[in-house]
Enzyme design. Sequence first.
Site, PDB file in Angstrom:
ATOM      1  N   THR A 132       6.778  64.002  27.511  1.00 15.03           N
ATOM      2  CA  THR A 132       5.722  62.999  27.661  1.00 15.03           C
ATOM      3  C   THR A 132       5.732  62.338  29.040  1.00 15.03           C
ATOM      4  O   THR A 132       4.909  61.467  29.316  1.00 15.03           O
ATOM      5  CB  THR A 132       5.860  61.892  26.600  1.00 15.03           C
ATOM      6  OG1 THR A 132       7.047  61.135  26.856  1.00 15.03           O
ATOM      7  CG2 THR A 132       5.917  62.476  25.204  1.00 15.03           C
ATOM      8  N   PHE A 176       9.843  63.859  23.807  1.00 15.57           N
ATOM      9  CA  PHE A 176      10.970  63.206  24.466  1.00 15.57           C
ATOM     10  C   PHE A 176      10.501  62.564  25.773  1.00 15.57           C
ATOM     11  O   PHE A 176       9.477  62.937  26.349  1.00 15.57           O
ATOM     12  CB  PHE A 176      12.123  64.183  24.732  1.00 15.57           C
ATOM     13  CG  PHE A 176      11.788  65.294  25.699  1.00 15.57           C
ATOM     14  CD1 PHE A 176      12.029  65.162  27.055  1.00 15.57           C
ATOM     15  CD2 PHE A 176      11.226  66.493  25.252  1.00 15.57           C
ATOM     16  CE1 PHE A 176      11.732  66.180  27.952  1.00 15.57           C
ATOM     17  CE2 PHE A 176      10.923  67.521  26.126  1.00 15.57           C
ATOM     18  CZ  PHE A 176      11.170  67.361  27.485  1.00 15.57           C
ATOM     19  N   CYS A 177      11.255  61.563  26.212  1.00  9.51           N
ATOM     20  CA  CYS A 177      10.980  60.873  27.478  1.00  9.51           C
ATOM     21  C   CYS A 177      12.299  60.307  27.994  1.00  9.51           C
ATOM     22  O   CYS A 177      13.356  60.580  27.437  1.00  9.51           O
ATOM     23  CB  CYS A 177       9.933  59.779  27.305  1.00  9.51           C
ATOM     24  SG  CYS A 177      10.381  58.511  26.095  1.00  9.51           S
ATOM     25  N   THR A 178      12.259  59.515  29.045  1.00 12.26           N
ATOM     26  CA  THR A 178      13.488  59.068  29.708  1.00 12.26           C
ATOM     27  C   THR A 178      14.381  58.248  28.786  1.00 12.26           C
ATOM     28  O   THR A 178      15.548  58.579  28.575  1.00 12.26           O
ATOM     29  CB  THR A 178      13.153  58.257  30.965  1.00 12.26           C
ATOM     30  OG1 THR A 178      12.248  59.000  31.786  1.00 12.26           O
ATOM     31  CG2 THR A 178      14.417  57.946  31.756  1.00 12.26           C
ATOM     32  N   ILE A 205      16.163  60.914  26.897  1.00 10.93           N
ATOM     33  CA  ILE A 205      16.993  61.852  27.650  1.00 10.93           C
ATOM     34  C   ILE A 205      18.316  61.207  28.047  1.00 10.93           C
ATOM     35  O   ILE A 205      19.375  61.840  28.027  1.00 10.93           O
ATOM     36  CB  ILE A 205      16.249  62.339  28.906  1.00 10.93           C
ATOM     37  CG1 ILE A 205      14.929  63.011  28.526  1.00 10.93           C
ATOM     38  CG2 ILE A 205      17.106  63.293  29.729  1.00 10.93           C
ATOM     39  CD1 ILE A 205      13.944  63.106  29.682  1.00 10.93           C
TER      40      ILE A 205
END
Length: 278
Positions: A132, A176-178, A205
């Site tokens: 994302t 998923f993202c940071t 992540i």
Amino acid sequence: MTQVVAAFYKFVSLPDFAEKRHSLLSHCQAQGVRGTILLAAEGINGTIAASSHDTIDFVLSFLRSDPRLADLEHKESYAELPPFDRMKVRLKSEIVTLGLLEINPNQQVGTYVSPKDWNALISTPEVTVLDTRNDYEVSIGTFKGARNPKTASFRQFPNYVCNQLDPSKHKKIALFCTGGIRCEKASSFMLNQGFQEVYHLKGGILKYLAEVPATESLWQGECFVFDQRVAVSHGLAIGTYTICQNCGRPISEAVWTSPQHQERLACPYCLRYPCCTK
């Protein structure tokens, strides 16, 4: 001096968010904390840094003294140098900007998946794995087999979903993202659009890189972070990227040491798209 970096967010109704700004800023400044905290009616989102755990804990305790933030979770990492120049507390309409105020993660979000269970999920053939984050973030690292929506900002994510994905065909989605915050809104939006099974990586992540050994990891590359560390790798070790001062993109040290870029005046992106640089 080594810095402790704490990242946190929480979607929660904060109708009095503007009233919290002054006391929060004063408290952080008094402790010598630097970073950025965003406040909005929908919640809080921040990353702060200080030279000791005690200082970070003091600020987090101050935040958690509000009953609405009592269960505020945070993730810690480290930096060799201060990753922020000053302390900022900003008032926003959204703590992560999707541009659709009707999408409310306080009402519905996807199914959280822990880092230890993530590999099994994204290795399942019928699961569509979707990054994302924005294109410049994806360019330095992502999960094996993940789709890159090639967005320039998170505001473009809804258009990608509407134009490229179909709830009747893409029945299982893994996002998923940071750090997890963008997936909260992304999953809420996708459920609103009729997608039935939407999963997202809990803690993002950063949590995955902190908990999953490199020998078992399906992550490829490094993870962009929004401070002066630029990127981190497995174990949240500081990565190999710096920021191009011309265009603001993350550029690897290997690129800068190549003959055509040694003066660091322009990176490959600057040379390819001169009209799009700063």
